[in-house]
Design a protein around this motif. Structure first.
Motif, PDB file in Angstrom:
ATOM      1  N   UNK A 225       0.833  -1.204   0.000  1.00 57.63           N
ATOM      2  CA  UNK A 225       0.000   0.000   0.000  1.00 57.63           C
ATOM      3  C   UNK A 225       0.867   1.254   0.000  1.00 57.63           C
ATOM      4  N   UNK A 226       1.960   1.217   0.741  1.00 54.49           N
ATOM      5  CA  UNK A 226       2.876   2.362   0.757  1.00 54.49           C
ATOM      6  C   UNK A 226       3.457   2.611  -0.636  1.00 54.49           C
ATOM      7  N   UNK A 227       3.857   1.547  -1.319  1.00 61.31           N
ATOM      8  CA  UNK A 227       4.414   1.697  -2.662  1.00 61.31           C
ATOM      9  C   UNK A 227       3.366   2.251  -3.625  1.00 61.31           C
ATOM     10  N   UNK A 228       2.118   1.791  -3.468  1.00 60.03           N
ATOM     11  CA  UNK A 228       1.043   2.315  -4.307  1.00 60.03           C
ATOM     12  C   UNK A 228       0.821   3.800  -4.031  1.00 60.03           C
ATOM     13  N   UNK A 229       0.837   4.186  -2.762  1.00 61.40           N
ATOM     14  CA  UNK A 229       0.670   5.598  -2.408  1.00 61.40           C
ATOM     15  C   UNK A 229       1.779   6.449  -3.016  1.00 61.40           C
ATOM     16  N   UNK A 230       3.003   5.952  -2.951  1.00 62.22           N
ATOM     17  CA  UNK A 230       4.136   6.688  -3.515  1.00 62.22           C
ATOM     18  C   UNK A 230       3.956   6.901  -5.012  1.00 62.22           C
ATOM     19  N   UNK A 231       3.304   5.938  -5.665  1.00 60.41           N
ATOM     20  CA  UNK A 231       3.053   6.042  -7.111  1.00 60.41           C
ATOM     21  C   UNK A 231       1.814   6.867  -7.426  1.00 60.41           C
ATOM     22  N   UNK A 232       1.120   7.352  -6.399  1.00 60.24           N
ATOM     23  CA  UNK A 232      -0.020   8.237  -6.625  1.00 60.24           C
ATOM     24  C   UNK A 232      -1.382   7.656  -6.348  1.00 60.24           C
ATOM     25  N   UNK A 233      -1.456   6.433  -5.843  1.00 58.25           N
ATOM     26  CA  UNK A 233      -2.761   5.823  -5.585  1.00 58.25           C
ATOM     27  C   UNK A 233      -3.463   6.507  -4.413  1.00 58.25           C
ATOM     28  N   UNK A 234      -4.790   6.467  -4.438  1.00 57.38           N
ATOM     29  CA  UNK A 234      -5.621   6.872  -3.317  1.00 57.38           C
ATOM     30  C   UNK A 234      -6.116   5.612  -2.609  1.00 57.38           C
ATOM     31  N   UNK A 235      -6.345   5.714  -1.305  1.00 58.59           N
ATOM     32  CA  UNK A 235      -6.789   4.563  -0.521  1.00 58.59           C
ATOM     33  C   UNK A 235      -8.005   4.949   0.304  1.00 58.59           C
ATOM     34  N   UNK A 236      -9.048   4.117   0.201  1.00 60.33           N
ATOM     35  CA  UNK A 236     -10.237   4.238   1.049  1.00 60.33           C
ATOM     36  C   UNK A 236     -10.268   3.032   1.973  1.00 60.33           C
ATOM     37  N   UNK A 237     -10.414   3.275   3.262  1.00 60.79           N
ATOM     38  CA  UNK A 237     -10.572   2.194   4.238  1.00 60.79           C
ATOM     39  C   UNK A 237     -12.018   2.187   4.715  1.00 60.79           C
ATOM     40  N   UNK A 238     -12.641   1.008   4.665  1.00 60.87           N
ATOM     41  CA  UNK A 238     -14.030   0.835   5.097  1.00 60.87           C
ATOM     42  C   UNK A 238     -14.017  -0.138   6.262  1.00 60.87           C
ATOM     43  N   UNK A 239     -14.295   0.355   7.488  1.00 55.09           N
ATOM     44  CA  UNK A 239     -14.107  -0.481   8.666  1.00 55.09           C
ATOM     45  C   UNK A 239     -14.876   0.111   9.836  1.00 55.09           C
ATOM     46  N   UNK A 240     -15.494  -0.715  10.675  1.00 60.57           N
ATOM     47  CA  UNK A 240     -16.148  -0.174  11.874  1.00 60.57           C
ATOM     48  C   UNK A 240     -15.162   0.376  12.906  1.00 60.57           C
ATOM     49  N   UNK A 241     -13.890  -0.056  12.814  1.00 64.87           N
ATOM     50  CA  UNK A 241     -12.866   0.371  13.759  1.00 64.87           C
ATOM     51  C   UNK A 241     -11.757   1.125  13.034  1.00 64.87           C
ATOM     52  N   UNK A 242     -11.268   2.220  13.606  1.00 66.88           N
ATOM     53  CA  UNK A 242     -10.041   2.806  13.058  1.00 66.88           C
ATOM     54  C   UNK A 242      -8.881   1.870  13.366  1.00 66.88           C
ATOM     55  N   UNK A 243      -8.023   1.621  12.392  1.00 63.41           N
ATOM     56  CA  UNK A 243      -6.908   0.708  12.595  1.00 63.41           C
ATOM     57  C   UNK A 243      -5.597   1.441  12.329  1.00 63.41           C
ATOM     58  N   UNK A 244      -4.646   1.264  13.246  1.00 57.12           N
ATOM     59  CA  UNK A 244      -3.399   2.023  13.198  1.00 57.12           C
ATOM     60  C   UNK A 244      -2.659   1.838  11.880  1.00 57.12           C
ATOM     61  N   UNK A 245      -2.648   0.600  11.371  1.00 55.95           N
ATOM     62  CA  UNK A 245      -1.895   0.333  10.153  1.00 55.95           C
ATOM     63  C   UNK A 245      -2.404   1.087   8.946  1.00 55.95           C
ATOM     64  N   UNK A 246      -3.700   1.344   8.894  1.00 59.82           N
ATOM     65  CA  UNK A 246      -4.264   2.094   7.773  1.00 59.82           C
ATOM     66  C   UNK A 246      -4.130   3.601   7.972  1.00 59.82           C
ATOM     67  N   UNK A 247      -3.871   4.039   9.209  1.00 60.21           N
ATOM     68  CA  UNK A 247      -3.654   5.462   9.437  1.00 60.21           C
ATOM     69  C   UNK A 247      -2.248   5.866   9.011  1.00 60.21           C
ATOM     70  N   UNK A 248      -1.252   5.169   9.524  1.00 58.04           N
ATOM     71  CA  UNK A 248       0.136   5.494   9.174  1.00 58.04           C
ATOM     72  C   UNK A 248       0.989   4.249   9.305  1.00 58.04           C
ATOM     73  N   UNK A 249       1.832   4.017   8.305  1.00 56.89           N
ATOM     74  CA  UNK A 249       2.721   2.860   8.291  1.00 56.89           C
ATOM     75  C   UNK A 249       4.157   3.341   8.423  1.00 56.89           C
ATOM     76  N   UNK A 250       4.823   2.906   9.504  1.00 55.53           N
ATOM     77  CA  UNK A 250       6.233   3.232   9.705  1.00 55.53           C
ATOM     78  C   UNK A 250       7.066   2.037   9.251  1.00 55.53           C
ATOM     79  N   UNK A 251       7.507   2.118   8.005  1.00 58.33           N
ATOM     80  CA  UNK A 251       8.172   0.993   7.358  1.00 58.33           C
ATOM     81  C   UNK A 251       9.513   0.709   8.024  1.00 58.33           C
ATOM     82  N   UNK A 252       9.669  -0.464   8.664  1.00 56.38           N
ATOM     83  CA  UNK A 252      10.921  -0.762   9.358  1.00 56.38           C
ATOM     84  C   UNK A 252      12.087  -1.064   8.424  1.00 56.38           C
ATOM     85  N   UNK A 253      11.830  -1.100   7.112  1.00 50.78           N
ATOM     86  CA  UNK A 253      12.899  -1.386   6.157  1.00 50.78           C
ATOM     87  C   UNK A 253      13.720  -0.146   5.818  1.00 50.78           C
ATOM     88  N   UNK A 254      13.228   1.052   6.176  1.00 52.78           N
ATOM     89  CA  UNK A 254      13.938   2.281   5.831  1.00 52.78           C
ATOM     90  C   UNK A 254      14.009   3.201   7.046  1.00 52.78           C
TER      91      UNK A 254
END
Length: 756
Positions: A242-271
């Protein structure tokens, strides 16, 4: 160095609660991963093992089924994958002395966490009728016991052969071959409880019950809708895609009864930058009420149809069937009813529509939040409708993406683990082996439980998994299993299923993904299929936990020889000796596996064919992709009640409990918590920190109670609540299932609250 397992169950009666997190992964994930790995494996073994996870010359992670790209990171695993590997590669051992010390009655009082922490099972174990504890048994005696019970049945259909997703392609193919040569299609599997709804919906609409996208498609998408899914906990490596898609310009919609940390912000441990700042993933968060997804997608489809130029008319005309029926049904979609069903606002839906219309390449991803409702199949069909309207199947960067939750659960189905097999598959199997497979459909998971409850199924043989912990209506299920004559579990570690048994019981310890597999012809490898239809090899690199373990293919081969005897012409001994001979047979039975051995030897593996994706060819009854127009449904909840969804914690994978924390949701030191919106809690008189019993309500009038849950005020959707499974499986009625797929409706449980 590695630590010893806990001697007593930790106290969970006072979980601590802090505010939920708003970012996933990063330095905390690295620290937690290393701590768990060191506790189970020690430092040297941790390095030797984790550096082989998901590598081309290594083993496939025994956790989720998320795919790998062609280019692999040195650390190609996530936090929860590392936990799964650590628990399998642990230095802790469960020996016959452990079973002598712990009667079955004692094991039955233990938590799933405590059982799993004890380590790898080292010997075949047998619980005799009337016995109070397991005792060591030879493999020969174990197979003789199974043969004795199976050959004494009045019909092969009195036996059940369950499969968990971890089972390799080779073992799964042999297992279904044995069951059918024995004479039954009773092959329930874990798919029945998760993505059966996806398979049912996709088979009807596009002709194949699998996703149509690749990792490269995700990277190329304009819009990705993530519905009913929490990647940050359940499929953390998806966040990188999802991060790579965002970097390429994608938009993301999350549909969920709960807010989830991973969909709010991803701190990539590889960089380094990823760990410090992270990437915001959501462009739009639709906090939908539980079960309102079909209504949302139906209204979106209405609005797309009403927007001039929005429908891909050429695609619809050339490749689809049923457009007029959908258009007529969509015309009836009502704004007010949709707002009631979803809990969303009109501006939120209008913004989602604008993003759909602006996208030429859309992917919809989903998981259990869509599949475990009464109207789950209709909901997923409505998702497909949206993609078909815009021509978003068979186009790069677009398609359907059901995200499978367990490594090789999709491959097991491809290999024939299915209670309702296609006639063409059985015909090919019969031609190859000279057998006559039964044509009558068998039992899925729910019907298997009913058959055990009613006394028409007498033997349960489980190839992996935790049947008791994964299934609904816990009290009914456990009582049903205790009615059987024999339960057999092929396992690496202890779980609840070993403490809930038939009159007799066996535990057959097996090699794990991390273990070297050496047979008479030399070192072996197995294969798996990921969530996107890529098949590749898996090779363990550790010495087995005990010299008394057998591989899953060897267990099935010896089982078949013991049960079928000389009446079987199938070369079971050859299959155990050399797995390449199994792959040769698969190549002649299963479409897409031609030249299997040569293609499996490629480091990158190979992709299975997918007609809708590859050719825009749809092998449905109409020969085209099918629009559908089911009536819109959503749960109605009586006053004073909430709609409960069961879910995982972050220290959990399926029914395996790694710890007692849910870091992203701010829960520490306990699992018996229920998340309730503060406004709902105020109306119901539920103070934060108070304790309550959850009482399920269902049409049968039976009281189903989960006692002693701490109330946590949490930003859930109004009218909705959430709590962890398997603790809340007791609330899910056995006959509360999805239409068509018969999947337990674990995301739609009406509950009331009573003082604890």
């Amino acid at each position: 160095m590695a630590t010893k397992p806990p001697t007593g169950d930790p106290v969970q009666d006072a979980p601590q609660v802090t505010p939920p997190k708003h970012a996933a992964a990063g330095l905390p994930a690295i620290g937690h991963t290393l701590r768990i790995a060191q506790e189970q494996m020690g430092l040297a073994r941790t390095a030797r093992t984790l550096l082989k996870v998901n590598q081309k010359d290594g083993f496939d992670c025994p956790g989720c089924a998320w795919p790998e790209g062609d280019k692999r990171h040195t650390a190609e695993f996530c936090e929860n994958g590392a936990k799964a590997v650590a628990e399998e590669a642990t230095l802790r051992r469960v020996t016959p002395a452990f079973f002598a010390e712990h009667p079955v009655a004692d094991l039955a009082t233990r938590s799933g966490y405590w059982l799993g922490q004890q380590g790898r099972i080292t010997r075949p174990m047998y619980l005799p009728e009337g016995g109070d504890r397991y005792e060591a048994v030879s493999w020969e005696r174990a197979f003789a016991i199974i043969a004795e019970e199976l050959t004494a049945l009045g019909s092969p259909d009195e036996a059940l052969f369950y499969t968990s997703g971890r089972t390799s392609n080779e073992a799964a193919f042999l297992f279904q071959l044995f069951a059918r040569e024995y004479g039954t299609n009773n092959l329930p599997d874990c798919s029945n409880m998760c993505h059966e709804s996806s398979g049912s919906a996709l088979t009807e609409t596009i002709g194949i019950g699998k996703g149509s996208v690749s990792l490269e498609d995700l990277h190329q998408a304009d819009l990705i809708i993530v519905a009913g899914q929490n990647p940050g906990t359940n499929h953390p490596r998806m966040l990188s895609a999802l991060e790579k898609a965002k970097t390429a310009g994608a938009k993301i919609i999350s549909v969920n009864p709960l807010p989830e940390a991973g969909m709010e912000r991803f701190k990539n441990p590889q960089t380094p930058l990823g760990m410090l700042r992270g990437t915001a993933l959501n462009d739009l968060f639709l906090q939908i009420r539980i079960g309102g997804d079909q209504a949302l997608f139906r209204l979106l489809n209405k609005l797309v149809i009403e927007t001039e130029g929005a429908v891909d008319q050429d695609f619809v005309r050339e490749h689809t069937h049923g457009y007029e029926d959908l258009a007529a049904a969509a015309k009836e979609a009502d704004w007010e009813e949709t707002l009631t069903a979803t809990g969303l606002t009109r501006p939120e839906i209008e913004r989602a529509l604008a993003m759909v219309l602006a996208s030429q390449r859309t992917i919809v991803c989903w998981a259990m939040g869509l599949t475990q409702h009464k109207h789950a199949v209709a909901t997923i069909r409505e998702v497909v409708n949206l993609l078909l309207l815009r021509g978003n199947i068979g186009r790069p960067g677009a398609g359907v993406c059901p995200v499978r939750g367990h490594s090789n659960v999709q491959g097991d189905r491809t290999m024939g683990i299915f209670e309702r097999p296609a006639p063409a598959f059985l015909d090919a199997l019969d031609r190859e082996f000279g057998i006559t497979s039964p044509r009558e459909h068998g039992y899925d998971v729910v019907r298997s439980i009913e058959a055990m409850r009613d006394g028409t199924a007498k033997v349960l043989f489980a190839m992996g998994g935790n049947f008791v912990g994964a299934t609904p209506d816990t009290e009914v299920t456990e009582a049903a299993i205790r009615r059987t004559r024999l339960t057999v579990h092929v396992s690496t570690k202890l779980n609840r299923s070993h403490a809930v048994t038939g009159r007799r019981a066996l535990i057959l310890p097996t090699l794990g993904r991390t273990d070297k597999d050496v047979q008479a012809s030399g070192r072996q490898f197995v294969t798996v299929e990921d969530s996107m239809g890529m098949v590749h090899a898996s090779r363990g690199n550790l010495a087995p936990a005990s010299p008394h373990l057998l591989s899953e293919p060897a267990i099935v081969a010896r089982l078949a020889r013991a049960v079928l005897g000389t009446a079987s012409a199938t070369p079971w001994e050859e299959f155990e000796r050399d797995y390449s001979t199994v792959r040769d047979r698969i190549s002649r039975v299963v479409p897409g596996f031609e030249d299997f051995n040569a293609r499996a030897a490629r480091p990158e593996g190979f992709r299975l064919p997918h007609a809708p994706r590859d050719e825009r060819r749809f092998p449905t009854k109409t020969g085209k992709a099918n629009f559908t127009a089911a009536p819109v449904e959503y749960p109605r909840v009586p006053p004073g009640r909430l709609l409960l969804q069961t879910l995982r914690s972050h220290d959990q994978y399926n029914t395996t409990i790694y710890g007692l924390d849910d870091r992203y949701r701010g829960i520490t030191g306990g699992r018996r918590v229920v998340l309730v919106n503060p406004e709902d809690a105020a109306e119901l008189g539920l103070a934060d920190g108070s304790y309550t019993d959850l009482v399920g309500e269902w049409k049968d009038g039976v009281e189903r109670r989960a006692p002693g849950f701490r109330v946590v005020h949490y930003p859930t959707a109004r009218g909705c609540a959430a709590a962890y499974y398997p603790e809340t499986n007791v609330l899910v009625p056995l006959d509360s299932t999805a239409d068509t797929s018969n999947t337990p409706a674990s995301k739609s449980v009406v509950v009331r609250f009573e003082p604890a």
